[in-house]
Motif scaffolding. Sequence first.
Motif, PDB file in Angstrom:
ATOM      1  N   SER A  84      -1.802 -34.205  91.477  1.00 21.48           N
ATOM      2  CA  SER A  84      -0.841 -33.934  90.392  1.00 21.48           C
ATOM      3  C   SER A  84       0.365 -34.863  90.513  1.00 21.48           C
ATOM      4  O   SER A  84       0.837 -35.433  89.508  1.00 21.48           O
ATOM      5  CB  SER A  84      -0.372 -32.475  90.440  1.00 21.48           C
ATOM      6  N   TYR A  85       0.850 -35.024  91.737  1.00 21.27           N
ATOM      7  CA  TYR A  85       1.998 -35.898  91.984  1.00 21.27           C
ATOM      8  C   TYR A  85       1.696 -37.331  91.543  1.00 21.27           C
ATOM      9  O   TYR A  85       2.541 -38.004  90.935  1.00 21.27           O
ATOM     10  CB  TYR A  85       2.372 -35.871  93.474  1.00 21.27           C
ATOM     11  N   VAL A  86       0.487 -37.814  91.860  1.00 25.97           N
ATOM     12  CA  VAL A  86       0.107 -39.186  91.494  1.00 25.97           C
ATOM     13  C   VAL A  86       0.106 -39.356  89.974  1.00 25.97           C
ATOM     14  O   VAL A  86       0.613 -40.365  89.450  1.00 25.97           O
ATOM     15  CB  VAL A  86      -1.275 -39.543  92.093  1.00 25.97           C
ATOM     16  N   LEU A  87      -0.427 -38.371  89.250  1.00 25.66           N
ATOM     17  CA  LEU A  87      -0.424 -38.439  87.778  1.00 25.66           C
ATOM     18  C   LEU A  87       1.004 -38.482  87.233  1.00 25.66           C
ATOM     19  O   LEU A  87       1.310 -39.234  86.299  1.00 25.66           O
ATOM     20  CB  LEU A  87      -1.162 -37.235  87.195  1.00 25.66           C
ATOM     21  N   MET A  88       1.895 -37.681  87.826  1.00 27.90           N
ATOM     22  CA  MET A  88       3.298 -37.656  87.380  1.00 27.90           C
ATOM     23  C   MET A  88       3.989 -38.985  87.677  1.00 27.90           C
ATOM     24  O   MET A  88       4.735 -39.517  86.848  1.00 27.90           O
ATOM     25  CB  MET A  88       4.047 -36.514  88.059  1.00 27.90           C
TER      26      MET A  88
END
Length: 482
Positions: free
Chosen positions: A333-337
């Motif tokens: 999720s962090y990578v997508l953000m």
Amino acid sequence: MNAISFDLMTALPEIVVLTMAMLILLLDLFLKPSSRFLIYVLSQLTLVAAASITLLTHSTVIEYAFNGMFVDDALADILKLGIYLATSVTLIYTRSYITLRGMFRGEFYALVLFSTLGMMIMVSGQHFLTLYIGLELLSLSLYALVALDRDNASSTEAAMKYFVLGALASGMLLYGMSMLYGVTGSLNVSEVAESLMNGAPDHGVLVLGLVFIVAGLAFKLGAAPFQMWVPDVYHGSPTAVTLFIGSATKIAAFAMVVRLLIQAMFVLAADWQGMLIIMAVLSMVIGNIAAIAQTNIKRMLAYSTISHIGFLLLGFLSASLNGYASATFYILSYVLMTLAGFGIILLLSRQGFEADKLEDLKGLNQRNPWYAFLVLLVMFSMAGIPPTLGFYAKFTVLQAALQAGFTVLVVFAVIMALIGAFYYLRVVKYVYFDEPDDHSEIAAPIDMKLVLSINAIALLVLGMLPQRLMDACAYAIIHSIQ
């Protein structure tokens, strides 16, 4: 012969990426500048080919290759797919940026692919030497990428800082590994775990080695108190490189933590849990408090990264399958953000202008309401405001820590998240409520506009329908950690 064929098939995605990286480096020598778009296409096809092979060769059974030094399991597959996606999106976002700054050269794409190869090796490493080789391949490629804009003094300074501190962290990690080898007599992850299960003779030396390993891993993740390099490297690097360092490389660092702390040294969980609690608290405090004072978006996102790593550690320190699955979900999720966040900066940048100050976002809603909405989604997700993906990611790691009995820590994390919401919402205020200083048209390639829109909308869609991604993360953990 069959054993060799099996080994090569298991590592086929890595072999494809290595071959294409070397081919691109050679091909660039014979291409005219006007024909270099071919290198970009080949790089994207390489990632597509590697992803296809990873999917086609997926197995529910854990497969070991090269005498147990390399592993192909469900966790490796899902993290590799995340790395391919993050790298591919990075190449789409950065093509226009590096072209305008004279960095559209074969070495940029070759270094990105070599970095990707290093990450893939880290993800599949089942031996301390394999993990370390992957780490060094990634690190050396990143040092070169940061310094690629040779005429930029701040890039050179950032590369020097990154190199010196990175070498120090690698030395600490290697020293910790050597101490672990001295006690257990093995460098293989499974054998070290088995040796520790049977009871190691010298617990004091083990804990000392563990301290060095945790310090080295904390540096690679960017966790406090080893976060000093993050703001300077993020700020000094070309934004194209900052995007890559802030996204895909975190997946590889996450994988290394899983292989070393969870798989090799789970028996020492009582020792490393205390260290992770300290790092989580410091990361959330330093990240969220320091980010408030920043006027540069890249530095703000750097401190934001530090605070996100603090939340990620909550999943690890729960020392449960639920916690590890939550941490896997959080890192993806962090990578997508991060991709969407830096994608916005790259979108607004143009020749001679880096859109890296908060003031550069003033009045974006008046210039382009759609891009303003995308910024809103990204900032809400990073702040953890429902119904975005960031909210569900924070919720999963917090409930894992709560189930493990860390109630006070969870309350503290929620307070820190509330403090952190301030600097994210400040960006939204600039975008919607301030008058623009710049009225120029926002020009970008159509593929970048399309992918950035999909990326930001995915933060909303996955926030409302997170179950499939969460199930994939749980499946990867259950079928990989024995």
